[in-house]
Design an enzyme around this catalytic site. Structure first.
Site, PDB file in Angstrom:
ATOM      1  N   LYS A 197       0.805  -1.200   0.000  1.00  0.00           N
ATOM      2  CA  LYS A 197       0.000   0.000   0.000  1.00  0.00           C
ATOM      3  C   LYS A 197       0.846   1.260   0.000  1.00  0.00           C
ATOM      4  CE  LYS A 197      -3.112  -2.301   3.264  1.00  0.00           C
ATOM      5  NZ  LYS A 197      -3.567  -2.264   4.677  1.00  0.00           N
ATOM      6  N   ASP A 200       7.622   3.297  -2.539  1.00  0.00           N
ATOM      7  CA  ASP A 200       7.859   4.315  -1.516  1.00  0.00           C
ATOM      8  C   ASP A 200       9.279   4.198  -0.964  1.00  0.00           C
ATOM      9  OD1 ASP A 200       7.079   1.857  -0.476  1.00  0.00           O
ATOM     10  OD2 ASP A 200       6.068   2.696   1.268  1.00  0.00           O
ATOM     11  N   ASP A 203      14.615  -0.905   0.764  1.00  0.00           N
ATOM     12  CA  ASP A 203      15.390  -1.097   2.002  1.00  0.00           C
ATOM     13  C   ASP A 203      16.332  -2.292   1.796  1.00  0.00           C
ATOM     14  OD1 ASP A 203      16.285  -1.339   4.598  1.00  0.00           O
ATOM     15  OD2 ASP A 203      14.327  -1.615   5.508  1.00  0.00           O
ATOM     16  N   LYS A 224      17.178   3.431   1.004  1.00  0.00           N
ATOM     17  CA  LYS A 224      17.893   3.229   2.267  1.00  0.00           C
ATOM     18  C   LYS A 224      18.999   2.205   2.023  1.00  0.00           C
ATOM     19  CE  LYS A 224      15.292   2.706   6.187  1.00  0.00           C
ATOM     20  NZ  LYS A 224      14.648   1.914   7.289  1.00  0.00           N
ATOM     21  N   ASP A 253       4.175   3.014   6.855  1.00  0.00           N
ATOM     22  CA  ASP A 253       3.440   2.808   8.096  1.00  0.00           C
ATOM     23  C   ASP A 253       4.289   2.251   9.217  1.00  0.00           C
ATOM     24  OD1 ASP A 253       3.637   0.128   6.854  1.00  0.00           O
ATOM     25  OD2 ASP A 253       2.301  -0.481   8.481  1.00  0.00           O
ATOM     26  N   ARG A 286       0.398   6.367   7.595  1.00  0.00           N
ATOM     27  CA  ARG A 286       0.486   6.440   6.132  1.00  0.00           C
ATOM     28  C   ARG A 286      -0.029   7.782   5.623  1.00  0.00           C
ATOM     29  NH1 ARG A 286       1.520   1.172   4.102  1.00  0.00           N
ATOM     30  NH2 ARG A 286       0.526  -0.531   5.228  1.00  0.00           N
TER      31      ARG A 286
HETATM   32  C1  PRP Z   1       7.435  -1.946   2.110  1.00  0.00           C
HETATM   33  C2  PRP Z   1       7.664  -0.990   0.951  1.00  0.00           C
HETATM   34  C3  PRP Z   1       8.382  -1.829  -0.063  1.00  0.00           C
HETATM   35  C4  PRP Z   1       9.152  -2.824   0.780  1.00  0.00           C
HETATM   36  C5  PRP Z   1      10.572  -2.391   0.839  1.00  0.00           C
HETATM   37  O1  PRP Z   1       6.262  -2.660   1.863  1.00  0.00           O
HETATM   38  O2  PRP Z   1       6.468  -0.455   0.451  1.00  0.00           O
HETATM   39  O3  PRP Z   1       7.480  -2.500  -0.925  1.00  0.00           O
HETATM   40  O4  PRP Z   1       8.577  -2.810   2.097  1.00  0.00           O
HETATM   41  O5  PRP Z   1      11.309  -3.203   1.686  1.00  0.00           O
HETATM   42  P1  PRP Z   1      12.473  -4.175   1.185  1.00  0.00           P
HETATM   43  O6  PRP Z   1      13.371  -3.389   0.249  1.00  0.00           O
HETATM   44  O7  PRP Z   1      13.172  -4.505   2.487  1.00  0.00           O
HETATM   45  O8  PRP Z   1      11.867  -5.369   0.525  1.00  0.00           O
HETATM   46  P2  PRP Z   1       5.521  -3.557   2.963  1.00  0.00           P
HETATM   47  O9  PRP Z   1       5.790  -5.017   2.656  1.00  0.00           O
HETATM   48  O10 PRP Z   1       5.875  -3.091   4.349  1.00  0.00           O
HETATM   49  O11 PRP Z   1       3.991  -3.284   2.636  1.00  0.00           O
HETATM   50  P3  PRP Z   1       3.165  -1.895   2.604  1.00  0.00           P
HETATM   51  O12 PRP Z   1       3.620  -1.120   1.381  1.00  0.00           O
HETATM   52  O13 PRP Z   1       1.742  -2.325   2.499  1.00  0.00           O
HETATM   53  O14 PRP Z   1       3.457  -1.148   3.891  1.00  0.00           O
END
Ligand code: PRP
Length: 180
Positions: A42, A99, A102, A130, A158, A164
């Protein structure tokens, strides 16, 4: 809600400038093509909405919902598809809108999937990068802002599904996640 934020890392004004600049670059780089903007739900929602307004091209917009399995504090590297794309992407130029990148587990897995499905090209545009969190060597094609290894929320990101809807990206006060 705002009282839970220790520091603003990317202000509303910064975000507006980033969307305008990245939108202009993407418009230029994809001139003459009809790319598919793919948002990973999301977290992508505010960024997709603002960025797309600055892309002066005919584009398709589609969304996927994927989630990493988080064991303890770090991602296990497994990514599960909860909602797939609505459209076929074979032969298409794909720009994934994120967004944050990481560990890069999510993006590396999704890129492989899209290449397997026959996409003509796959590139990544992320609001936040990051690099301190990486588990794969990965450099996004378009980066809004490179940030340190802090726990950030807002503008799509979030903590426990909250924050969010903050209009900026901020660092959450540590006492918030220590007490919940
Ligand atoms: C978050 C973000 C990325 C991912 C990045 O999504 O939106 O898609 O984590 O992290 P990574 O590089 O360590 O894989 P999340 O799975 O938390 O879902 P969300 O967008 O619904 O919060």
């Amino acid at each position: 809600m705002h009282k839970d934020i220790a520091d603003i890392l990317v202000s509303e004004q910064d975000i507006a400038t980033i969307c305008k600049d990245l939108g202009a670059q993407i418009t230029n780089d994809y001139a003459g093509t009809r790319p598919v903007l793919v948002g990973l739900l999301k977290g992508c929602v505010p960024f997709m909405s603002d960025l797309a307004k600055h892309i002066d091209l005919y584009v398709d917009i589609d969304y996927m919902s994927v989630s990493s399995y988080h064991g303890g504090i770090s991602s296990s590297g497994d990514v599960k598809i909860k909602k797939d794309l609505d459209m076929p992407i074979s032969g298409r130029d794909i720009l994934i809108v994120e967004d944050i990148v990481d560990t890069a587990n999510t993006i590396v897995t999704i890129m492989k999937l899209f290449e397997h499905r026959g996409a003509k090209s796959v590139k990544i545009c992320t609001l936040l990068d990051k690099p301190g969190g990486r588990q794969h060597h990965f450099i996004p094609d378009y980066i809004g802002k490179t940030i340190p290894k802090a726990f950030v929320v807002g503008y799509g990101l979030d903590y426990d599904e909250l924050y969010r809807n903050l209009p900026y990206v901020g660092i959450l006060k540590p006492e918030i996640y220590r007490t919940s």
